[in-house]
Design an enzyme around this catalytic site. Sequence first.
Site, short mmCIF file in Angstrom:
data_model
loop_
_atom_site.label_atom_id
_atom_site.label_comp_id
_atom_site.label_asym_id
_atom_site.label_seq_id
_atom_site.Cartn_x
_atom_site.Cartn_y
_atom_site.Cartn_z
N TYR A 83 0.84 -1.20 0.00
CA TYR A 83 0.00 0.00 0.00
C TYR A 83 0.88 1.25 0.00
O TYR A 83 1.56 1.57 0.98
CB TYR A 83 -0.92 0.03 1.22
CG TYR A 83 -1.85 -1.16 1.35
CD1 TYR A 83 -2.19 -1.95 0.25
CD2 TYR A 83 -2.39 -1.51 2.59
CE1 TYR A 83 -3.03 -3.04 0.38
CE2 TYR A 83 -3.24 -2.59 2.72
CZ TYR A 83 -3.56 -3.37 1.61
OH TYR A 83 -4.40 -4.45 1.75
N PHE B 208 -19.35 0.38 -3.27
CA PHE B 208 -20.50 0.23 -4.17
C PHE B 208 -21.76 -0.15 -3.40
O PHE B 208 -22.87 0.30 -3.71
CB PHE B 208 -20.20 -0.82 -5.24
CG PHE B 208 -21.17 -0.82 -6.39
CD1 PHE B 208 -20.95 -0.02 -7.50
CD2 PHE B 208 -22.31 -1.62 -6.37
CE1 PHE B 208 -21.85 -0.02 -8.57
CE2 PHE B 208 -23.21 -1.62 -7.42
CZ PHE B 208 -22.98 -0.81 -8.53
N SER C 107 -12.93 -5.56 1.90
CA SER C 107 -13.93 -4.98 1.00
C SER C 107 -15.35 -5.47 1.32
O SER C 107 -16.10 -5.84 0.42
CB SER C 107 -13.60 -5.28 -0.46
OG SER C 107 -12.38 -4.69 -0.83
N PRO C 108 -15.75 -5.47 2.61
CA PRO C 108 -17.10 -5.93 2.94
C PRO C 108 -18.19 -4.99 2.45
O PRO C 108 -19.36 -5.37 2.42
CB PRO C 108 -17.07 -5.98 4.48
CG PRO C 108 -16.07 -4.94 4.86
CD PRO C 108 -15.01 -5.02 3.81
N LEU C 109 -17.79 -3.78 2.04
CA LEU C 109 -18.73 -2.82 1.46
C LEU C 109 -18.60 -2.76 -0.05
O LEU C 109 -19.08 -1.82 -0.69
CB LEU C 109 -18.50 -1.43 2.06
CG LEU C 109 -18.86 -1.29 3.55
CD1 LEU C 109 -18.41 0.05 4.09
CD2 LEU C 109 -20.35 -1.49 3.76
N GLY C 110 -17.96 -3.79 -0.63
CA GLY C 110 -17.81 -3.80 -2.08
C GLY C 110 -17.11 -2.57 -2.60
O GLY C 110 -17.46 -2.02 -3.64
N ARG C 111 -16.06 -2.14 -1.85
CA ARG C 111 -15.29 -0.94 -2.20
C ARG C 111 -16.19 0.29 -2.34
O ARG C 111 -15.95 1.16 -3.17
CB ARG C 111 -14.48 -1.17 -3.47
CG ARG C 111 -13.45 -2.29 -3.31
CD ARG C 111 -12.60 -2.50 -4.55
NE ARG C 111 -11.60 -3.50 -4.29
CZ ARG C 111 -11.80 -4.83 -4.37
NH1 ARG C 111 -12.98 -5.28 -4.71
NH2 ARG C 111 -10.83 -5.68 -4.11
#
Length: 338
Positions: free
Chosen positions: A61, A215, A209-213
């Site tokens: 990162y 989306f 990414s549990p929030l779908g990045r």
Amino acid sequence: MTDNKIATVELGRGGPRVGVQGLGCMGISEFYGDTDEASARETLETALAAGVTLFDTADIYGSGANETFLAPFVGAHRDEITLATKFGIERREDDPDYRGVNNSPAYIRKAVEASLRRLNTDVIDLYYMHRHDTAVPFAESVGAMAELVREGKVKQLGLSEVTGAELREAHAVHPIAALQSEWSLFSRDVERSAVAAAAELGVTVVPYSPLGRGFLTGSFADAGKELAAGDFRASQPRMTGENAKANAALLEPVHKIAAAHGATAGQVALAWVQQRARVHGITVVPIPGTRKSHRLLENVGATRLTLTDDELALLEPIAGQVAGDRYQDMSLTSLARE
């Protein structure tokens, strides 16, 4: 719970107790556009005050910049937090788009020393293999990681994006505390084999990414049109064009459930991930990323939201209807080896 902090769970068998939700720090340094450093530092402090204690970074990162950024926070709160970082994805200065995978023992040794130096700490609490290099036997790479535990440089070991068979193979070499893989209403590859293996072995699953990045929060409907230049989501297949249009329509039940609870779509998406613990009989610590304190507080609020069986049933079909892959190149994911 005390002081309105989130609940805690054990990280791996016999590991430390951590907040039931962690913080993914990737976006602070790269991939999601420009960062306000002061705001990001405030978010770290807000997270800790809310009971978030697992902070997740990686040497890739910002090509090490994220670890360097976290160092002052780590130093100020070393005994209060569980620090996770990762090795295994190589980059090149002459080719910004290059991503290689290296799990060789010599590389692991070099990588951990560099991470310790950037983080300004003597020990990493949870050290992940970021991606699996199939050219190097697990006995060699996990064996090298185990040496770091014996030397006191690392406390626990983790893997990312591996199959159930690979998790079992690695665990036979040295106990694995955590499995980090993408897991959300839109991405359920991990359920093919890895979740069952984690339950069997007592491995904590750490969904990234549990929030779908973003989306799944409804904050954008087409990354290619709405997000800033340089945001890597604009190149992800399921977030642009006709795929994005089709996938946005799948969020209707998410918004309906959110309205019924007086919650946000993001909180419903996170609550769904948190409740995978009960569904699969495992420990789950998702690591949604954010650089803003108010979003952090919204995210941790999801740990107190319980979805009914009927609501879970409404959400169940979504992943099977998603259009497009989660990466342009899926070769480095566990799905490619299932």
